[in-house]
Scaffold this motif. Structure first.
Motif, PDB file in Angstrom:
ATOM      1  N   VAL A   1      -5.761  17.594  -1.367  1.00  0.00           N
ATOM      2  CA  VAL A   1      -4.628  18.234  -2.019  1.00  0.00           C
ATOM      3  C   VAL A   1      -3.753  18.945  -0.990  1.00  0.00           C
ATOM      4  CG1 VAL A   1      -3.939  20.008  -3.682  1.00  0.00           C
ATOM      5  CG2 VAL A   1      -5.814  18.443  -4.219  1.00  0.00           C
ATOM      6  N   ALA A   2      -4.375  19.615  -0.023  1.00  0.00           N
ATOM      7  CA  ALA A   2      -3.597  20.316   0.995  1.00  0.00           C
ATOM      8  C   ALA A   2      -2.775  19.342   1.834  1.00  0.00           C
ATOM      9  CB  ALA A   2      -4.525  21.141   1.886  1.00  0.00           C
ATOM     10  N   LEU A   3      -3.404  18.286   2.330  1.00  0.00           N
ATOM     11  CA  LEU A   3      -2.680  17.322   3.157  1.00  0.00           C
ATOM     12  C   LEU A   3      -1.611  16.585   2.350  1.00  0.00           C
ATOM     13  CD1 LEU A   3      -5.628  15.805   5.226  1.00  0.00           C
ATOM     14  CD2 LEU A   3      -3.793  17.271   6.096  1.00  0.00           C
ATOM     15  N   GLY A   4      -1.952  16.223   1.109  1.00  0.00           N
ATOM     16  CA  GLY A   4      -0.993  15.497   0.284  1.00  0.00           C
ATOM     17  C   GLY A   4       0.225  16.319  -0.056  1.00  0.00           C
ATOM     18  N   CYS A   5       0.035  17.590  -0.386  1.00  0.00           N
ATOM     19  CA  CYS A   5       1.177  18.453  -0.687  1.00  0.00           C
ATOM     20  C   CYS A   5       2.043  18.668   0.558  1.00  0.00           C
ATOM     21  CB  CYS A   5       0.692  19.790  -1.238  1.00  0.00           C
ATOM     22  SG  CYS A   5       0.094  19.718  -2.946  1.00  0.00           S
ATOM     23  N   ALA A   6       1.399  18.867   1.699  1.00  0.00           N
ATOM     24  CA  ALA A   6       2.169  19.049   2.934  1.00  0.00           C
ATOM     25  C   ALA A   6       2.982  17.801   3.271  1.00  0.00           C
ATOM     26  CB  ALA A   6       1.230  19.405   4.088  1.00  0.00           C
ATOM     27  N   ALA A   7       2.386  16.615   3.060  1.00  0.00           N
ATOM     28  CA  ALA A   7       3.107  15.369   3.340  1.00  0.00           C
ATOM     29  C   ALA A   7       4.310  15.203   2.422  1.00  0.00           C
ATOM     30  CB  ALA A   7       2.157  14.179   3.176  1.00  0.00           C
TER      31      ALA A   7
ATOM     32  N   HIS B   1      -0.705   4.488  -4.693  1.00  0.00           N
ATOM     33  CA  HIS B   1      -0.440   4.333  -3.260  1.00  0.00           C
ATOM     34  C   HIS B   1      -1.702   4.607  -2.439  1.00  0.00           C
ATOM     35  CE1 HIS B   1       1.906   4.626   0.494  1.00  0.00           C
ATOM     36  NE2 HIS B   1       1.083   5.611   0.791  1.00  0.00           N
ATOM     37  N   ALA B   2      -2.467   5.637  -2.837  1.00  0.00           N
ATOM     38  CA  ALA B   2      -3.659   6.010  -2.076  1.00  0.00           C
ATOM     39  C   ALA B   2      -4.718   4.919  -2.078  1.00  0.00           C
ATOM     40  CB  ALA B   2      -4.249   7.304  -2.637  1.00  0.00           C
TER      41      ALA B   2
ATOM     42  N   HIS C   1     -10.992   6.247  -2.513  1.00  0.00           N
ATOM     43  CA  HIS C   1     -11.185   7.623  -2.052  1.00  0.00           C
ATOM     44  C   HIS C   1      -9.850   8.353  -2.001  1.00  0.00           C
ATOM     45  CE1 HIS C   1     -15.180   6.404  -0.425  1.00  0.00           C
ATOM     46  NE2 HIS C   1     -15.450   7.637  -0.762  1.00  0.00           N
ATOM     47  N   GLY C   2      -9.805   9.537  -2.546  1.00  0.00           N
ATOM     48  CA  GLY C   2      -8.616  10.371  -2.443  1.00  0.00           C
ATOM     49  C   GLY C   2      -7.528  10.049  -3.436  1.00  0.00           C
ATOM     50  N   ALA C   3      -7.729   9.039  -4.303  1.00  0.00           N
ATOM     51  CA  ALA C   3      -6.672   8.669  -5.242  1.00  0.00           C
ATOM     52  C   ALA C   3      -6.440   9.770  -6.278  1.00  0.00           C
ATOM     53  CB  ALA C   3      -7.014   7.356  -5.927  1.00  0.00           C
ATOM     54  N   GLY C   4      -7.513  10.404  -6.739  1.00  0.00           N
ATOM     55  CA  GLY C   4      -7.352  11.497  -7.693  1.00  0.00           C
ATOM     56  C   GLY C   4      -6.644  12.692  -7.079  1.00  0.00           C
TER      57      GLY C   4
ATOM     58  N   ASP D   1      -3.116   7.404   4.705  1.00  0.00           N
ATOM     59  CA  ASP D   1      -1.736   6.967   4.468  1.00  0.00           C
ATOM     60  C   ASP D   1      -1.211   7.746   3.274  1.00  0.00           C
ATOM     61  OD1 ASP D   1       0.676   5.688   4.354  1.00  0.00           O
ATOM     62  OD2 ASP D   1      -0.104   3.830   3.483  1.00  0.00           O
ATOM     63  N   LEU D   2      -0.649   8.919   3.543  1.00  0.00           N
ATOM     64  CA  LEU D   2      -0.202   9.829   2.488  1.00  0.00           C
ATOM     65  C   LEU D   2       1.220   9.482   2.051  1.00  0.00           C
ATOM     66  CD1 LEU D   2      -1.525  13.074   4.185  1.00  0.00           C
ATOM     67  CD2 LEU D   2      -2.555  11.897   2.238  1.00  0.00           C
ATOM     68  N   ILE D   3       1.450   9.499   0.760  1.00  0.00           N
ATOM     69  CA  ILE D   3       2.764   9.164   0.229  1.00  0.00           C
ATOM     70  C   ILE D   3       3.762  10.259   0.576  1.00  0.00           C
ATOM     71  CG2 ILE D   3       2.476  10.267  -2.030  1.00  0.00           C
ATOM     72  CD1 ILE D   3       3.764   7.688  -3.215  1.00  0.00           C
ATOM     73  N   GLY D   4       5.012   9.863   0.821  1.00  0.00           N
ATOM     74  CA  GLY D   4       6.052  10.809   1.187  1.00  0.00           C
ATOM     75  C   GLY D   4       6.996  11.114   0.035  1.00  0.00           C
TER      76      GLY D   4
END
Length: 349
Positions: free
Chosen positions: A56-62, A285-286, A252-255, A295-298
């Protein structure tokens, strides 16, 4: 027991994540469940930063949201991996060093992207984060996302006292296990997977809304899409799945990606239904990349997703972590979890 603070906060956070960092050992296997055997040859085993708070932290930052993160890690190699990944991802990570070490997981991944995870939480039940460590971060936050690590439950009183909106992810909660209940009933936005409660998921969602403070409960159902129950709904509404842009490689990480897409939509002032649609796109995307959070969505992809609520003419932009410009703190009660509206993805939990 003593702990060491190893970083300082930024001026303000669009999202502050509490708990849930760790490292995954990812083992590719030929099929799940595993056949009975003493040993088996597998492709290269990978070690990478993972776990829900990290995602969640990395995804929000991305997505351009100024993101803070408070948690415990060990003074060990996995802890170093977490610190390095947070720094590279633009997350203001404020860990305390725990003698119990960094959380770990071993994840078995089949060729079709399905997974089985063996989680080593490590934290003892008496582990507590000192208020002098987390309160300065809370006071800078517009929204708080709480992972279901045990120590995090003890921050809810201060979160409520500050009037902050809060979200959580219950993962595969069956609606019965007591560990999850406080998180479920004290959060404004509640995410979970349908896999734990199965056919009882609708009643579990209604219980969360009726007995707690949730504005919305969102249950992801993998390739089956998701379900949304807003506070004024009588029954969960289905949210269509989004077809991934490529083959499903690893779920992994899709949720976590789904959660990030949803929170990003709230940041833009979109309706709950629109936020769910953005979550579905991010979750899909995840699934198309190997590993966890590789590969985090932008934001450009999500801004292009049509919805019922048009984005503002000049959407709010968060100052990047390197910016020297002050980012004033929001007044109590402001934040991502906006007014109740409407509201999903192939992600799963």
């Amino acid at each position: 027991m003593t702990f060491q603070q190893v970083s300082e906060p930024y001026d303000a956070y669009d999202v502050l994540v509490v708990g849930g960092s760790g490292v995954d050992t990812v083992v590719p296997v030929g099929a799940l469940p595993l056949p009975p055997t003493d040993s088996a040859a597998v492709p290269p085993i990978r070690e990478a930063v993972g776990h829900t708070g990290t995602g969640v932290a990395l995804g929000c930052a991305a997505l351009g949201l100024t993101t803070g993160f408070v948690d415990f890690i060990g003074d060990d190699h996995p802890g170093s991996l977490v610190r390095e990944r947070m720094a590279a991802g633009g997350v203001d990570f404020r860990p305390l060093i725990s003698p119990h070490g960094t959380r770990r997981a071993v994840n078995l991944v089949s060729p079709d992207g399905r997974r089985t995870s063996f989680h080593d939480a490590r934290d003892p039940l008496d582990l507590r984060m000192p208020p002098e460590h987390y309160l300065p971060a809370l006071r800078r936050a517009r929204h708080v996302h709480v992972s279901i690590t045990h120590f995090a439950r003890f921050l809810y009183d201060d979160i409520e006292a500050l009037g902050l909106p809060v979200s959580t992810d219950l993962h595969d909660w069956d609606g019965l296990t007591e560990h999850h209940r406080e998180f479920a009933l004290r959060s404004d936005l509640v995410f979970l997977s349908t896999s734990g409660a199965g056919e009882r998921i609708a009643s579990v969602m209604r219980e969360i809304v009726h007995e707690g403070r949730a504005q919305a409960v969102i249950a992801t159902a993998g390739a089956g899409g998701a379900y949304l129950l807003a506070a004024d709904d009588r029954s969960p509404r289905p949210v269509p799945a989004v077809v991934p842009s490529g083959p499903v490689v690893d779920t992994h990480g899709a949720g976590d990606a789904f959660t990030c897409g949803f929170l990003y939509g709230r940041h833009l002032g979109r309706s709950l239904e629109d936020c769910a649609r953005l979550g579905a796109v991010a979750g899909a995307h995840a699934c198309t990349s190997a590993g966890t959070y590789t590969d985090l969505i932008g934001p450009d992809v999500l801004r292009a997703v049509p919805g019922t609520t048009p984005p503002p003419a000049a959407p709010p932009q968060s100052a990047p972590p390197q910016s020297a410009a002050p980012h004033p703190a929001a007044p109590p009660g402001a934040g991502l979890a906006g007014p109740p509206d409407d509201r999903v993805s192939p992600a799963g939990a």
